[in-house]
Design a protein around this motif. Structure first.
Motif, PDB file in Angstrom:
ATOM      1  N   CYS A1107       0.861  -1.194   0.000  1.00 22.02           N
ATOM      2  CA  CYS A1107       0.000   0.000   0.000  1.00 22.02           C
ATOM      3  C   CYS A1107       0.889   1.234   0.000  1.00 22.02           C
ATOM      4  O   CYS A1107       2.102   1.154   0.270  1.00 22.02           O
ATOM      5  N   SER A1108       0.304   2.357  -0.312  1.00 22.74           N
ATOM      6  CA  SER A1108       1.045   3.622  -0.303  1.00 22.74           C
ATOM      7  C   SER A1108       0.110   4.740   0.145  1.00 22.74           C
ATOM      8  O   SER A1108      -1.116   4.595   0.116  1.00 22.74           O
ATOM      9  N   LYS A1116       5.512  14.309   0.693  1.00 19.22           N
ATOM     10  CA  LYS A1116       6.244  13.046   0.623  1.00 19.22           C
ATOM     11  C   LYS A1116       5.254  11.908   0.472  1.00 19.22           C
ATOM     12  O   LYS A1116       4.053  12.074   0.704  1.00 19.22           O
ATOM     13  N   ILE A1117       5.778  10.781   0.087  1.00 13.85           N
ATOM     14  CA  ILE A1117       4.927   9.612  -0.120  1.00 13.85           C
ATOM     15  C   ILE A1117       5.463   8.461   0.724  1.00 13.85           C
ATOM     16  O   ILE A1117       6.682   8.285   0.870  1.00 13.85           O
ATOM     17  N   LEU A1118       4.554   7.724   1.344  1.00 15.91           N
ATOM     18  CA  LEU A1118       4.905   6.570   2.148  1.00 15.91           C
ATOM     19  C   LEU A1118       4.577   5.309   1.358  1.00 15.91           C
ATOM     20  O   LEU A1118       3.480   5.171   0.816  1.00 15.91           O
ATOM     21  N   ILE A1119       5.530   4.368   1.330  1.00 11.72           N
ATOM     22  CA  ILE A1119       5.353   3.131   0.581  1.00 11.72           C
ATOM     23  C   ILE A1119       5.645   1.970   1.521  1.00 11.72           C
ATOM     24  O   ILE A1119       6.713   1.911   2.150  1.00 11.72           O
ATOM     25  N   ALA A1120       4.650   1.068   1.651  1.00 12.83           N
ATOM     26  CA  ALA A1120       4.828  -0.116   2.491  1.00 12.83           C
ATOM     27  C   ALA A1120       5.135  -1.316   1.603  1.00 12.83           C
ATOM     28  O   ALA A1120       4.458  -1.554   0.597  1.00 12.83           O
ATOM     29  N   LEU A1126       8.595   0.238   5.794  1.00 17.29           N
ATOM     30  CA  LEU A1126       7.838   1.426   5.421  1.00 17.29           C
ATOM     31  C   LEU A1126       8.837   2.496   5.002  1.00 17.29           C
ATOM     32  O   LEU A1126       9.665   2.935   5.808  1.00 17.29           O
ATOM     33  N   HIS A1127       8.786   2.879   3.730  1.00 16.01           N
ATOM     34  CA  HIS A1127       9.715   3.877   3.192  1.00 16.01           C
ATOM     35  C   HIS A1127       9.016   5.222   3.062  1.00 16.01           C
ATOM     36  O   HIS A1127       7.881   5.306   2.607  1.00 16.01           O
ATOM     37  N   SER A1128       9.711   6.243   3.440  1.00 13.72           N
ATOM     38  CA  SER A1128       9.257   7.612   3.252  1.00 13.72           C
ATOM     39  C   SER A1128      10.062   8.210   2.109  1.00 13.72           C
ATOM     40  O   SER A1128      11.292   8.277   2.177  1.00 13.72           O
ATOM     41  N   VAL A1129       9.402   8.628   1.053  1.00 16.76           N
ATOM     42  CA  VAL A1129      10.077   9.058  -0.175  1.00 16.76           C
ATOM     43  C   VAL A1129       9.548  10.420  -0.595  1.00 16.76           C
ATOM     44  O   VAL A1129       8.359  10.711  -0.449  1.00 16.76           O
ATOM     45  N   TRP A1130      10.449  11.255  -1.127  1.00 13.00           N
ATOM     46  CA  TRP A1130      10.017  12.490  -1.785  1.00 13.00           C
ATOM     47  C   TRP A1130      10.711  12.589  -3.119  1.00 13.00           C
ATOM     48  O   TRP A1130      11.509  11.723  -3.496  1.00 13.00           O
ATOM     49  N   SER A1131      10.451  13.611  -3.849  1.00  9.98           N
ATOM     50  CA  SER A1131      10.872  13.623  -5.260  1.00  9.98           C
ATOM     51  C   SER A1131      12.391  13.650  -5.438  1.00  9.98           C
ATOM     52  O   SER A1131      12.867  13.379  -6.527  1.00  9.98           O
ATOM     53  N   HIS A1132      13.148  13.920  -4.363  1.00 10.78           N
ATOM     54  CA  HIS A1132      14.605  13.997  -4.499  1.00 10.78           C
ATOM     55  C   HIS A1132      15.295  12.770  -3.936  1.00 10.78           C
ATOM     56  O   HIS A1132      16.520  12.701  -3.907  1.00 10.78           O
TER      57      HIS A1132
END
Length: 1622
Positions: A1107-1108, A1116-1120, A1126-1132
């Motif tokens: 899920c995300s 930012k976007i969270l990706i499980a 659980l990864h926390s990601v942003w555009s950089h």
């Protein structure tokens, strides 16, 4: 004949199709009689009638469901003749009214020795009057006298001479008060002499005209005729009905002429103006009596007065009055009964719903006819509407909306439209007209829809709605819409006209629009009207401007046409000056209502009325105000104001009889009437009827008569007039006082001789007098309820503030609640309770209201017409747990329920515990309207809207404040996948399994656009739809593509096709997508151009993303990931990684995005989110998988749902479990929070539930265990329950009635498959999947025994303990083993197996079994086989095969009989020694008939069964007959006998304890299915002891059971002690 055909025949197709309602004239339930007598001569007879006969006749009528009303102008009146000379006309009108309205007798005449007053005719035709004047010499005094008192009215058509009011020349004639006494007396004397002279002139000239042959004898006679003769002619002589009158003659003693002249004063004979005996009147009286006798139609009652003048204190006169009353009463009763027999056949066979529909159609037809009577003009707008309807006839279209200011003529316009449409539709066309708000059944949405559906279905032969549909708003709306589609498909024409839609608006609530179809099918037209004041609320219903029609003010020419038509219909005309005055006033508003009110005034003008002193209002409101002021001047302010307020304050209107009775209780009105003189009778005080008739004469144009239940009720014709009355008179204190009087009347407080005190201005002390108002019992007879009391009393008690009386006598009365529910339906009771809770905060009334809301669905299936036992059971089983908290009302109510059960003469189950859902708990409401599960739920706190979409494709919008349906959005052809609300508008986006993306307006319900192929239609694929409202962009992800659309126009913006797998979210100005090579790509949100790429950890192409979630606030976007990360990601690039205890199935944040919730199997991980970090703060552990989580509005609590169907509330700060709510029916997949309210939804359940977090925890029922426990065992004393939870079968829990859930549990090593309880030896047996049996000695809490499994470790299928608890049979997958239960040194022990019975390989697995005392085993299988096996002889016999799996085998307490139940509708009762089939009991119900469990009563007389249809049934063992059925809302899964009844557990976890009461003899005609749509059949064997086998009655082709005894080789094993102490 079908039900539809019967209804069509009963009401008539013409009426149902809207063509003619003349045949629907309601049958009157009123007995209205006019009493005719002279004023002074028969005073004692009239008084005797009121004191002795009236109450008896009233009671007789009430017992037959009739309203008794007496019109007696002489009662309570000092003088019946008024200055305007209208008395005779009023008498005739009242007599005609009695003949029109009365069901039975209409006229009582008391004729004595007086002929009575002979008035001057008020109106004399022009030709006749001028003919009489021609008989007089010119310039004679007599001619001058006639010209002085009569003037010619040229406004009358034809012209008429009118007798002027007495006050024209004698202004003090009508004065009141002692200050003008002398002037008044002089004017009275002067008028008496003048009247005598006028009569003499008219009689002389009339006699001359007759002799000359110019007039007839009848024309001459009207100048000699008395009021009494007028009354006799209209009441008896001119009527054609024989059974309508009762006549009484009183004769004088036979006296000589000399004695007549000597005693005329003594005997109250007629005298002339100068005090002499009036021989002419005496002769006229003799002629009148002779005419009556000559008719031969009636034998009058005759009595001769022989002891001088009437003196009621004399014994013989008292006896005479008694005989008079007896004879009059006897004859009246006979006439009433005779007429009742003639009408009873028609009323008794008609369905109550049809009667109400018949009444409703007639009501609107009559109003429409009246509105069309003088309709003129409006051709332009009528033409436009007609053309628009014609052009849209063959296509789908929107409704038509007519609007305009109040009073502009919208109602008349639509009535005219309906009238013209009837002339052009074909013979099968249907025109339905409803003038909303003019009757109770046209004042709320559900009543309107119910009536419309019945009428259309009856007219066109469609299936009528079932009761549970017509009583549920959402189901009714769905039926209404589908009915319109059916009409269209049949090719029939339907025109539905609903006028004044704003009358359905509830105060302070948004308009409910879900019932109005947005798209109307061909051949169907719906025309609506609203006032301009409400137009903004309803204009969203229609988007096409050509479907909106504004009604404009009238033009001058249209106004003149209406004036001409109105005056012509009234037989009047106006002078040019008068017409100019009317037109000048009309031109100020150009309103039809204003013009109508002006003409009502103008038709009273004579041609001599000067306009110089006439002031007309320039608006309808001004004219009505002037009218009311005139009424006050003519009739008294108190009388006028109180009459108008009583009518306004009544709930549904008042009948004339009720109004007269209420006025008789109004001390203020009586004090005004008797201000200057005392009432004629000091022991009996009634409001003088003459005063009401005079007021009615002037007020009638503003009052409407409406039939309801055979009675005519009065209400106001114009809503503006009602509003004027409200503003002018209804101050708070006055309003409460008047409600008090109405409440006292409908409660019967002052009936049956109860004296009501009054202080009259002319008296210095209180006068205690009988007001002769009727008693108000709840039931007039066994079958006739006091419906008027049921409707009115609670309403007035609440508004009068009489809360204690309301609680004790009405809402706290079981008799009242039963009566109102059975007669009016559950909805009416809920309306009463809602009214009370709106006016006053009262916990007990709130609890009762919630109780009726909870029981409503059950009673709706029976249309409210149910046996009282159903209602009493519902009340007691919901409220008895609250009696200690609320002893005064709820405690009293429950006590009455217990008394009711004790006195019940039919079989009945008596609740001994509170096992239905109690009120006051967390459940606030259940929102219905869907037919399948709910997939998506969104909530907008700012707009207070709740939106949900279901798997059938329907979207429903509710108001959160009032929890009422606002709109139903239909468009998706498959299930709804997702919903998104727009922040800045009242718009919503939805996606569905039909692949479409749709935009809706939530207020109007209109679809704004639809994009096809916008989303993926695979149910297993997440639906990715992202809306960036600021950029007006929608991003969708259909089938691996990325598409962008404009949010307003649905215009495609761009599409990404290369290498994109799925969209994960929108981060700032970029769309984050998972690319095929395993990287996270970012695309510009406006152009779709890629601007960056970030690699994801792990091998490319193997990312298991579960899920995300996008954090908009932090961009930012969270990706499980499936690996538990659980990864926390942003555009950089990647920012952080958090480890999870297991893969996250969902991610969700709080509204402010400060908290993050991750659902990881049975753990909810709570994180604190900042711009730079994500930190875990809590792990919330559940008993099952977590499905959803939300935070409360204030952020202090977390609400979660899990697979175990429980909603939990946790503290954010401590992680403590604060509360839990058992949802029971299905696991909650969606949660939404608004303030302290939680909304839950399930993809399985077709309804949403609304829960209140702030509730009184004392209201929580403690008699339950978790829902859907797969295994349950009950102790015989009904105190303890052992159970295994769903999803956790390795623990056994213990619950106690007194203690609740006991701490700790019994842990087992493997999954528990079955549990049994040895009641006497207190041993709990648990069979495990590994084949092991664990035994828990309940008296030795720390000890556990174990039976090891067989070598092949088979699963334990079932266990059975013998009645003596000395043996136990255990069914494994391949065999049944027999063990022995013993004890050693007072410690329990189990030995064996001693016997083993191998099961055949082809044998279905055992599903249920029972072990007899003689070592016989009776078992059933999943295949429906039933076998009895004898361990002693090793023989087996196969019994009757069932058509479905055997679900229960229950032994009688004495081991004599056994009941075998299965999943089909058949259960069989077997005799065990010898084995014979006693009864086959078959039950066919609404659905799911299979038996789940059963138990014999302690005395083995009855069998209690629990079934899949959520009922408990009681069967008689000896006959097999069904005795009683009880609906318990959940399947019963376990039962045990207990005292005089049983204890049981339901699938929802409720603990039931009930007693069964059954009389020794059941009444003939008793029907156990009276509350259910079902049937049953019992087939019994003949009771022949010598019969070798079962004999089946009623089924000649049925094969009796054949017993094939098969010798089975027993596998003998060496007995061994296999019980191991753990």
């Amino acid at each position: 004949m079908s039900v539809v055909e019967k209804m069509s025949e009963a009401l008539g197709l013409e009426a149902l199709r809207g063509q003619s309602a003349d045949a629907l004239q309601p049958i009157s339930r009123m007995v209205r009689v006019f009493i005719s007598s002279t004023h002074s001569d028969m005073k004692h007879e009239r008084n005797a009638f009121w004191e002795k006969a009236y109450s008896e006749l009233q009671a007789h009528c009430q017992s037959m469901g009739l309203i008794f009303e007496v019109v007696d102008f002489r009662c309570g009146a000092r003088e019946i003749f008024a200055a305007n000379h209208l008395t005779t006309e009023l008498c005739i009108k009242e007599i005609e009214s009695c003949q029109r309205k009365s069901d039975g007798p209409t006229f009582i005449a008391l004729l004595g020795n007086q002929y009575g007053h002979r008035p001057i005719p008020r109106l004399i035709p022009e030709t006749e009057f001028e003919l009489l004047m021609s008989k007089l010499p010119k310039d004679s005094e007599s001619l001058m006298l006639l010209n002085q008192w009569f003037f010619k009215d040229s406004n009358s058509v034809p012209p008429t001479y009118i007798l002027q009011p007495i006050t024209t020349h004698y202004p003090h004639y009508s004065d009141k008060g002692s200050e003008s006494g002398e002037l008044r007396d002089n004017d009275v004397i002067s008028w008496n002499l003048t009247e005598s002279r006028l009569l003499q002139v008219l009689r002389t000239t009339a006699q001359q005209a007759e002799r000359d042959g110019d007039i007839s004898g009848d024309q001459k006679h009207k100048f000699f005729k008395s009021v009494l003769e007028y009354e006799m002619e209209h009441g008896f002589l001119k009527t054609q009905k024989d059974a309508t009158a009762v006549l009484f003659f009183r004769e004088l003693p036979r006296l000589s002429k000399r004695n007549y002249k000597k005693n005329f004063a003594k005997f109250l004979l007629d005298v002339t103006a100068d005090g002499l005996l009036d021989n002419e009147a005496r002769e006229l009286l003799t002629d009148l009596k002779q005419r009556i006798c000559n008719t031969g139609r009636l034998q009058p009652l005759c009595m001769e007065l022989s002891k001088g003048a009437m003196d009621p204190s004399r014994k013989e006169h008292k006896e005479y009055l008694g005989r008079l009353c007896e004879q009059v009463t006897s004859q009246i009763k006979e006439l009433i009964s005779r007429n009742a027999l003639q009408t009873s056949g028609t009323c008794s066979t008609e369905d109550p719903g049809w009667s109400r529909l018949k009444q409703e159609i007639f009501h609107h037809a009559m109003l429409s006819k009246e509105r069309c009577s003088v309709f003129k003009g409006r051709d332009s707008i009528l033409g436009k509407i007609s053309i628009a309807m014609w052009e849209s006839m063959d296509a789908c279209h929107e409704p038509f909306l007519v609007h305009g200011p109040s009073g502009v003529g919208k109602t008349a316009l639509l009535c005219k439209l309906a009238q013209e449409a009837r002339g052009v539709v074909d013979h099968r066309g249907v025109v339905v007209l409803r003038l909303l708000g003019t009757s109770p059944l046209s004042s709320d949405i559900d009543s309107v829809l119910r009536g419309v559906c019945l009428q259309v279905c009856g007219a066109l032969g469609l299936q009528l709605p079932y009761p549970h549909i017509s009583n549920t708003h959402e189901e009714l709306v769905r039926f209404f819409h589908s009915m319109l589609e059916d009409v269209s498909k049949q090719g029939d024409t339907l025109l539905l006209i609903l006028d004044s839609l704003d009358q359905l608006l509830e105060a302070n609530k948004p308009p409910q629009l879900d019932w109005i179809p947005k798209v109307i099918p061909p051949n169907v037209q719906i025309v609506l009207s609203v006032s301009d004041e409400s137009f903004e609320k309803y204009k969203s219903l229609v988007s096409a401007e050509q479907n909106k029609f504004e009604v404009e003010p009238l033009t001058d020419n249209q106004g003149k046409d209406i004036i001409d038509a109105y005056l012509s219909a009234a037989g009047r005309k106006l002078t040019s000056a008068q017409l100019g005055t009317i037109l000048n006033s009309f031109q100020q508003s150009r309103s039809p209502l204003h013009l109508k009110l002006l003409l009502d005034t103008a038709k009273q003008w004579s041609s001599n009325t000067s306009m110089s002193n006439v002031r007309l209002g320039n608006s309808a409101q001004e004219v009505m105000t002037q009218f009311v002021e005139t009424l006050e001047e003519n009739h008294g302010k108190k009388l006028v104001s109180h009459v108008l307020c009583f009518i306004l304050l009544s709930r549904n209107g008042l009948s004339e009889a009720e109004l007269q009775d209420v006025l008789s209780l109004d001390n203020d009105v009586l004090a005004e009437i008797y201000k200057y003189w005392l009432p004629p009778n000091h022991t009996l005080l009634r409001f003088p009827r003459l005063h009401w008739s005079r007021l009615w004469h002037d007020l009638s144009t503003h009052l409407t008569e409406r039939w309801e239940g055979g009675v005519i009720l009065l209400s106001f014709t114009h809503r503006q007039f009602a509003e004027l009355v409200r503003k002018r008179y209804l101050l708070c204190d006055i309003k409460a006082d008047m409600h008090t009087i109405l409440a006292e009347y409908f409660s019967g407080q002052w009936s049956q001789g109860q004296l009501r005190p009054i202080l009259l201005p002319s008296l210095s002390t209180l006068l205690n007098a009988d007001r002769k108002v009727p008693p108000q019992p709840l039931w007039f007879s066994e079958e006739v309820a006091n419906v008027r009391k049921l409707h009115e009393l609670p309403y007035h008690l609440a508004h009068a503030g009489k809360w204690e009386e309301l609680r004790q006598s009405v809402l706290g009365s079981l008799d009242w609640l039963c009566c109102k529910t059975l007669q009016c339906g559950v909805s009416c009771v809920i309306q009463d309770l809602s009214l009370c809770t709106d006016l006053k905060e009262c916990p007990e009334i709130q609890m009762l209201k919630e109780t009726f809301l909870l029981l409503k669905p059950s009673l709706d299936f029976s249309d409210g017409r149910v046996d009282p036992s159903l209602l009493v059971t519902e009340i007691l089983s919901r409220l008895q747990c609250l009696t200690d908290l609320y002893p005064s009302m709820i405690g009293q109510l429950c006590s009455q329920c217990v008394d009711w059960f004790a006195s019940c003469t039919d079989p009945v189950l008596v609740p001994k515990s509170c096992f239905f859902q109690a009120p006051g708990g967390p459940l606030k409401s259940t929102l219905t309207g869907f037919t399948r599960g709910v997939k998506a739920v969104v909530l907008c706190s700012k707009r207070e809207l709740l939106v949900a979409g279901s798997e059938e494709g329907l979207i429903i919008v509710w108001s959160l404040n009032h929890l009422q349906t606002l709109n139903s959005l239909s468009g998706h052809t498959a299930g709804v996948l997702s919903l998104k609300l727009m922040d800045k508008t009242n718009h919503c986006l939805s996606t569905g399994l039909d692949g479409t993306l749709r935009k809706w307006c939530l207020i109007s319900g209109q679809q704004l656009f639809c994009i096809n192929d916008a989303v993926s239609v695979q149910t297993h694929t997440p639906t990715h739809v992202y809306m960036i409202e600021e950029r007006k962009i929608i991003i969708t992800n259909p089938n691996g593509l990325v598409k962008a659309w404009h949010v307003d126009t649905a215009e495609p913006l761009y599409e990404l096709t290369a290498g994109v797998c799925s969209v994960l979210g929108v981060v700032g100005d970029a769309v984050a997508c998972l690319c095929s090579e395993g990287a996270l790509c970012f695309y510009d949100i406006s152009t779709g151009m890629q601007h960056s790429q970030t690699p994801l950890p792990g091998p490319a192409g193997h990312h298991n993303i579960t899920c995300s979630l996008t954090l908009t606030k932090y961009s930012k976007i969270l990706i499980a990931f499936g690996e538990g990360r659980l990864h926390s990601v942003w555009s950089h690039g990647n920012e952080s990684v958090v480890d999870l205890p297991s893969p996250a199935l969902f991610l969700r944040t709080s509204e402010d995005e400060k908290m993050l919730f991750a659902g990881c199997n049975r753990t909810l991980c709570v994180f604190l989110v900042t711009r730079t970090s994500i930190q875990k703060v809590l792990d919330l552990y559940h008993d099952a998988s977590v499905l959803c989580a939300v935070s409360s509005s204030e952020g202090s609590e977390i609400i979660t749902s899990a697979q175990d169907r429980i909603i939990r509330v946790w503290s954010v700060t401590t992680g403590a479990l604060l509360d839990w709510i058992g949802v029971m029916d299905s696991a909650v997949a969606s949660l939404a929070v608004h303030q302290r309210t939680v909304v839950s939804a399930s993809i399985i359940a077709n309804q949403l539930k609304v829960w209140q977090l702030d509730y009184n925890t004392k209201h929580r029922i403690k008699t339950f265990i978790p829902a859907y426990c797969p295994l349950v065992a009950l102790s015989k004393d009904g105190e303890t329950v052992f159970y295994v939870k769903e999803g956790n079968k390795t623990e056994v829990f213990t619950w106690s009635c007194t203690e609740g859930l006991r701490p700790g549990s019994m842990d087992v090593s493997s999954e528990v498959c079955c549990i049994e309880l040895a009641q006497q030896k207190r041993l709990l047996f648990c069979g495990l999947r590994t084949g092991t049996i664990l035994i828990y000695p309940l008296d030795f809490a720390l000890e556990t025994l174990c039976l090891p499994p067989p070598e092949n470790l088979p699963t334990v299928r079932s266990m059975a303990i013998s009645p003596r608890e000395d043996r136990m049979a255990v069914a494994y997958e391949d065999a049944v083993c027999l063990f022995e239960i013993t004890s050693r040194d007072s410690f329990p022990c189990v030995d064996g197996p001693f016997e083993r019975y191998s099961l055949l390989m082809l044998h279905s697995p055992i599903s249920a079994m029972a072990l007899l005392s003689d070592c016989r085993l009776l078992y059933g299988t999943f295949g429906g086989e039933v076998v009895i096996y004898d361990f002693k002889t090793a023989t087996a016999a196969e019994l009757d095969h069932h058509g479905a799996a055997i679900t229960c085998i229950t032994m009688s307490n004495w081991d004599v009989q056994a009941l075998i139940g299965s999943q089909d509708c058949v259960q069989k009762l077997w005799n065990l020694s010898p084995v014979l089939l006693n009864h086959t009991m078959e039950y066919k119900g609404f659905y799911f008939e299979g038996v789940l469990c059963a138990v014999f009563s302690v005395n083995d007389k009855y069998i209690f069964t629990g079934s899949l249809d959520k009922t408990i049934k009681v069967w008689d063992v000896s006959s097999g007959s069904l005795l009683y059925i009880q609906f318990v809302y959940s399947p019963v899964i376990k039962m045990m006998p207990h005292k005089d009844g049983f204890v049981a557990m339901t699938q929802y976890g409720s603990f039931i304890k009930e007693a069964f009461r059954c009389p020794d003899t059941i009444k003939p005609g008793y029907n156990p299915l009276r509350n259910f749509r079902a049937h049953y059949r019992v087939t019994s064997r003949e009771k022949n002891l010598n019969a070798p086998h079962t004999v089946i009655n009623e089924l000649p082709d049925y094969n009796p059971a054949q017993f094939n005894f098969i010798g089975m080789g027993l596998i003998k094993s060496k007995p061994s002690n296999t019980c191991v102490l753990l």
